[in-house]
Every structure is written in structure tokens, then in C-alpha cells.
Enzyme design. Sequence first.
Site, mmCIF file in Angstrom:
data_model
loop_
_atom_site.group_PDB
_atom_site.id
_atom_site.type_symbol
_atom_site.label_atom_id
_atom_site.label_comp_id
_atom_site.label_asym_id
_atom_site.label_seq_id
_atom_site.Cartn_x
_atom_site.Cartn_y
_atom_site.Cartn_z
ATOM 1 N N GLN A 147 -3.415 -5.563 5.670
ATOM 2 C CA GLN A 147 -3.153 -4.561 6.710
ATOM 3 C C GLN A 147 -4.051 -4.854 7.905
ATOM 4 O O GLN A 147 -5.265 -4.637 7.852
ATOM 5 C CB GLN A 147 -3.398 -3.148 6.160
ATOM 6 C CG GLN A 147 -2.353 -2.722 5.137
ATOM 7 C CD GLN A 147 -2.773 -1.492 4.342
ATOM 8 O OE1 GLN A 147 -3.792 -1.498 3.656
ATOM 9 N NE2 GLN A 147 -1.980 -0.430 4.425
ATOM 10 N N HIS A 186 -2.396 0.216 11.900
ATOM 11 C CA HIS A 186 -2.288 -1.182 11.488
ATOM 12 C C HIS A 186 -0.840 -1.566 11.203
ATOM 13 O O HIS A 186 0.035 -0.706 11.101
ATOM 14 C CB HIS A 186 -3.142 -1.438 10.238
ATOM 15 C CG HIS A 186 -2.896 -0.454 9.136
ATOM 16 N ND1 HIS A 186 -3.745 0.612 8.892
ATOM 17 C CD2 HIS A 186 -1.908 -0.353 8.215
ATOM 18 C CE1 HIS A 186 -3.274 1.319 7.872
ATOM 19 N NE2 HIS A 186 -2.156 0.748 7.448
ATOM 20 N N HIS A 193 0.220 12.559 -2.170
ATOM 21 C CA HIS A 193 0.273 11.204 -2.717
ATOM 22 C C HIS A 193 -1.100 10.560 -2.796
ATOM 23 O O HIS A 193 -1.293 9.571 -3.505
ATOM 24 C CB HIS A 193 1.188 10.336 -1.844
ATOM 25 C CG HIS A 193 0.578 10.001 -0.516
ATOM 26 N ND1 HIS A 193 0.483 10.922 0.504
ATOM 27 C CD2 HIS A 193 -0.001 8.854 -0.052
ATOM 28 C CE1 HIS A 193 -0.107 10.363 1.537
ATOM 29 N NE2 HIS A 193 -0.419 9.119 1.231
ATOM 30 N N ARG A 212 4.518 12.348 11.069
ATOM 31 C CA ARG A 212 3.193 12.316 10.431
ATOM 32 C C ARG A 212 2.472 11.050 10.869
ATOM 33 O O ARG A 212 2.899 9.939 10.560
ATOM 34 C CB ARG A 212 3.341 12.333 8.913
ATOM 35 C CG ARG A 212 2.034 12.269 8.134
ATOM 36 C CD ARG A 212 2.335 12.139 6.652
ATOM 37 N NE ARG A 212 1.154 12.115 5.822
ATOM 38 C CZ ARG A 212 0.435 11.028 5.527
ATOM 39 N NH1 ARG A 212 0.801 9.848 6.023
ATOM 40 N NH2 ARG A 212 -0.617 11.097 4.737
ATOM 41 N N GLU A 225 -2.753 13.135 10.138
ATOM 42 C CA GLU A 225 -3.278 13.017 8.777
ATOM 43 C C GLU A 225 -4.751 12.632 8.896
ATOM 44 O O GLU A 225 -5.155 11.496 8.649
ATOM 45 C CB GLU A 225 -2.480 11.976 7.985
ATOM 46 C CG GLU A 225 -2.846 11.915 6.506
ATOM 47 C CD GLU A 225 -3.647 10.670 6.134
ATOM 48 O OE1 GLU A 225 -4.120 10.614 4.986
ATOM 49 O OE2 GLU A 225 -3.788 9.763 6.974
ATOM 50 N N ASP A 255 -0.242 8.626 10.374
ATOM 51 C CA ASP A 255 -1.109 8.258 9.265
ATOM 52 C C ASP A 255 -2.463 7.758 9.767
ATOM 53 O O ASP A 255 -2.545 6.976 10.709
ATOM 54 C CB ASP A 255 -0.436 7.155 8.431
ATOM 55 C CG ASP A 255 -1.268 6.748 7.234
ATOM 56 O OD1 ASP A 255 -1.447 7.589 6.335
ATOM 57 O OD2 ASP A 255 -1.753 5.603 7.205
ATOM 58 N N ASP A 289 0.839 -1.202 0.000
ATOM 59 C CA ASP A 289 0.000 0.000 0.000
ATOM 60 C C ASP A 289 0.873 1.251 0.000
ATOM 61 O O ASP A 289 0.687 2.169 0.789
ATOM 62 C CB ASP A 289 -0.950 0.016 1.207
ATOM 63 C CG ASP A 289 -1.969 1.162 1.135
ATOM 64 O OD1 ASP A 289 -2.268 1.628 0.019
ATOM 65 O OD2 ASP A 289 -2.429 1.611 2.215
#
Length: 649
Positions: free
Chosen positions: A252, A183, A395, A282, A326, A284, A140
Site C-alpha cells: 500500500q 494510499h 470490521h 466513507r 474514519e 478511510d 488488506d
Amino acid sequence: MYNSQLHQQVNAALKRNKIDIAGADNAFYVRMIASAATLQELYNELYARHPAGGQLFSQLIDMVIKAYVARGAALKRKDDEKAALGDWFLSNDITGMSLYVDRFCGNLKNLGNKLEYFEKLGVNFLHLLPIFESPEGESDGGYAVSDFRKVDKRFGTMKDLGTLQQKMIAADMYLMVDIVLNHTSSRHEWAEKAKKGDAKYQDYFYMYDADSPIPEQFERHMPEIFPESSPGNFTFVPGCNKWVMTVFHGYQWDLNYTNPAVFVDMVDTVLFYANLGVDILRIDAPIFIWKQLGTICQNLPETHTILRLIKQCVLAATPGMALLAEAIAAPSDIMKYFGSGLFKGKECDFAYNATQMALQWDMLATGTTRVMLGAQHDIAQKPQGATWITYTRCHDDIGLAYDDSIIRAGGFEPQEHRKFLWEYYSGKFPGSPSTGALFSVNPKTGDARISGSLAAMCGLEKASAEKDESAIETAIAKILLMQAHSFFLGGVPMIFYGDELGYTNDYSYLTDPGKSYDNRWMHRPVIDWKKNKLIDKPGATEQRIFSATQKLISIRRKLPVVADYSNITWLPPYNIHVAGYLREHNGKQLYCIFNFSETEAFLTWYAFREHSNTVTTLYDHWAEKEFTPGSNEEYLIIKPYGFHLLEAM
């Protein structure tokens, strides 16, 4: 309230770790004692009733102290320097770029040799998209981590990362990396042990027996994140005859934060990254961290308790590292990641201004500012001392997550409006110049998101293919309009690599089985360094976009008024095609004016005089010329997709 038992517990841990509380380590001692009660209170909100709660809290205290002890002298000096600056990340001196190391230049060693490129552009802050070990073909994009403490061999080694970080420090650059809290990869050590039947590690995930009704009970309320490629929220694991929660992809596995051992282990990883020299971490997808039956398992209150706990640990042990959430959600939900109540401004230091990003694309397609202006009340609730990452592309895909009420207030029907935007940016709407694509289309809900590079969605790809010089000019104007609008809003501008010189979509992902199912890879280009040399060729499209981006960064850097003092005022919509905001601080005023229309726009000079009757001269930092405001019945004339950065003189 003073807690003598806690004080004794912390002091005992400090003594075990030989902390010099009255000497060299006094500042840490003060931070640790000051944060201990808050740490315990937050921790107990989640884990007071857990059988191992007390033992693991002691382990957490010890871990924070050990992280401080392990922190190198250079990083401690850097902590002190940042503390002396106050909220260092609010500065107008910082401009970032987000990039995939392998697609940008191959590996970390090569990246260390590209720092002059960033210096030339004016970028002094790098976000390295996931660099830690993840299985090829099931990564991913690196967000399925199989080892949080090992750089993936595709990028190099931990030593290479350390060398890069030292070079960046020497060049006065900041570093950001990702931590995936929600995860792990299904091939992470914890997952592998869980597959083999280890009960301890099965409790690190949401795992249920084959005949358990719980997965189905969760599914009743949980939306699908990737309905096309990974429908549902659970995956069956034949090896152990169990279901495991997999909100994103089947490979995941969602971590179970109701287990304090998971929390403690992940905080240890956070502090490990801090001691690598990371300036901004960061986090996620934090909105998914906490799960609870009967809910959609997003943005739950316990998520914020976890983030506040992490923040307290970081403030004590590694205070120079800031946290970025994020959180891609509705504006009212995003705001919560800065903290609320007693913790307002004390949770995460950064969030993505995802709402404003999406609304810029709304303005570009519709040519009107009505929907965008309706969202500003919520966005303005950001607390002083916290800030945004501002951006046009990243992204990820573009989601249209702003509220239906905002769209209605702008005069549109929400579903039809979103349908128009999807069709416009996927090139299906008649006359659209965009060559984006729809991502994660959900036939059950009718929802979709949008992929495509900045240049492609602004029309450069189509115009270049058709060799239409007029359309190329318009596309370049749109690219610069979008970047300028985001650069001066307040926050740290983040350029997505390739956008600085107009990369269009990269379709090579279609030949890679590990990527072909995910069209977001079209806007994650493999950099062609021969093409990048065109930034030095006068008149080349790449040179025009690069030099203009350079200029925008340079202008921003010399104007302290655009630092984030929560000092933005939106101008009334005297012309619905024109977005205008005022940045004002210490007697300085900068009017940022943007025409999102394909035709000339006229803005009354009263728009400037309304905020200051003494304005006699406006200097445009972009056009490098002065304007003398006329009467209220006269106008500033703005070119199609043009903009002005006007400082009151």
C-alpha cells in the site's frame, strides 16, 4: 472580499460547460459562486507556491462543474429532496449495516436479492466494505485499491453496482462506500508507472533514492501501524532502486498530497463516486493523509485543509452526498474532523464515535461507568449539524485510544487498566467468558488492539461450546445491552453484519494464506444462510437476538427524540454500575438506563426527578410496561446486564 479575477475565471468555466446560470442550473450557479473564494483560499494554503498550482486550480474548477453536468436528473432531484429536509442524516429513521459483499452473500447481484432481509430487520442504510479492484492476497480487505473506478470481479461489475443502487433507491435505502484517500495498491496504474521510472508518477508517492537519508528521518518519529506483520513505514522497490512510504503494508503506497495533481485526481474520484449515487462517502484513514518530517504524520492541520476542500467541491457539485471521516483517534482529535474555527461543522458530516464504542467495552469488562463518564466532555463538543456513526463492532479491531487522564480520573492506572482489558477480552483473565484475540501487539510500546465478534466477546461462543444455558442467557443479555446502549446515543447506529443474530468468531481465515496473518478476519464471518433461517425458529439463539434487534430498531424509529439534535445529557453516577442518559427534545424525554453489572443494580428515582419534578409515569418501551417513580429513597431495580428505555409520560 470580492475577487473579480476569480469571478471571471469561474464564469468563463461555467460558460465553457454551457451552464444555464439563470435557468435550470441557477441553484448550482449560486453554490459555485458562493464556494469559489473559499475553494481558492483553502487550495492556496497548500499549493500557492507549487509550480503547477495555478493550472491545477483551474482544472479543479472545471472538474467540479463537469461533475455537476454529469450528475443525472434523478440524483439532482434527490439532492433537492435532501436539501428540503435539512440535515437529513440526523434522522432517527436511519439504521445501517456494514458488510463484506462476498462474505455476506457472494456478489452484488445476490445482494440485490437480499434487500427483503434488511427490510425485515429494519435496516435501510448499507455500508459496502471495499468493492473496488484490489489484488487478491494483497488487498488488506479491499483497502489496497488498484483501480478506483472498477468493481472487483469477485463482487461483479459496475453495472451490477448500478442495478443494486437502483433497487436500493426503490426501497428507500441509503448507500455508503469507501474511498481510500491515503494510499493505492502497489499495482495501481500510478504505482506501476512509478516503478518503470516515470518521474511524474514517482511524485505521486513519497519515493526516495536508495541512499536518501529522508526515509530514516521520517522513521524517527512515525509509529508503526502493523508492527507484527508490516514493521516500519518504508518499503524498498528493487525495480526502480527507490524507497516508497508504506505506512500500512508494503503493498500500500502512500499518496503524496503535497503534489496538487494527486489532490485533483482524487477529488475527481470523490465526485465520480457521488455520481454513482453514493449517499455517504466513507473516507478511510484520513488521519494519515498529510506527511511532514519531524512529526508522527498523523492528524496534521493540512489534513483538515484537504478535507475542507473536498467538502466544498461536494457541496457545489453533488450536495446530496455526505462525508464520513474514519478517524480513529483520541476524542479531542476526532472532534477536529467535524471542522474547527470558521469551518466548525463544515468539514465532515460524520465521524465514528470510536471513543464511546471502546468505552462500552470498558464498562462491560469492569462493570463500572467511571472511565466512560470521564470522556463525555470531549465527546459533547461535536458541533450541531454533524453526527456520529454509533456502533459496538465493525470490521476493524478495537483500540483503547482514550486518554490516560480519563483512565486515571476513573481511578485506574492506565497501563494496568489496558492490560486488564486486553487479557479480559482475549480470554486470558481468570473467569473471562470472552474468546477474542489480541491484534497488532507492539512489543516496543506494549500496545495492542482487540479482535473478536460481538457475540464471542460477550461470551456466547464459550457458553455455547460448553452448553451452559445460564451463561448463554448472560451472553445474550450482554449483546442486547451493548447494542441498545449504542442505538440511542444520538447518531446513526451501524450494525456489523452477523451481529444481528449472534455470529461468533469465524476461524476459517486461518486456512487462507492471504488472511491468516490478520486475526481481524475472525470477526468477519462468511454468512451461512441455513443458519440465518434460524431467525424464524422460536427460541433459537439466532431468533432471540434478531427479534430483539428488530425491536430496538423499531423503538428508535418511532421516537423522534433520539434523532441527533445534540440533545444528550448524562445522568450523574448515583450507581457506578449504571450508565444513564437523557434524550430531550420538543418537550419529550427519554431516559436510557443500562446496568453493566453482573448483579442487580439499584437506581434512585431521584435520578429522574432531578430533571423534571413533574415525572409521574415512565413508560418502558423495551419492557412494554409503565413505572410509577417512588420516593427519592426508593429505587428502580435493574436486572444484571438489563436496560430500560423510559419515556416520561
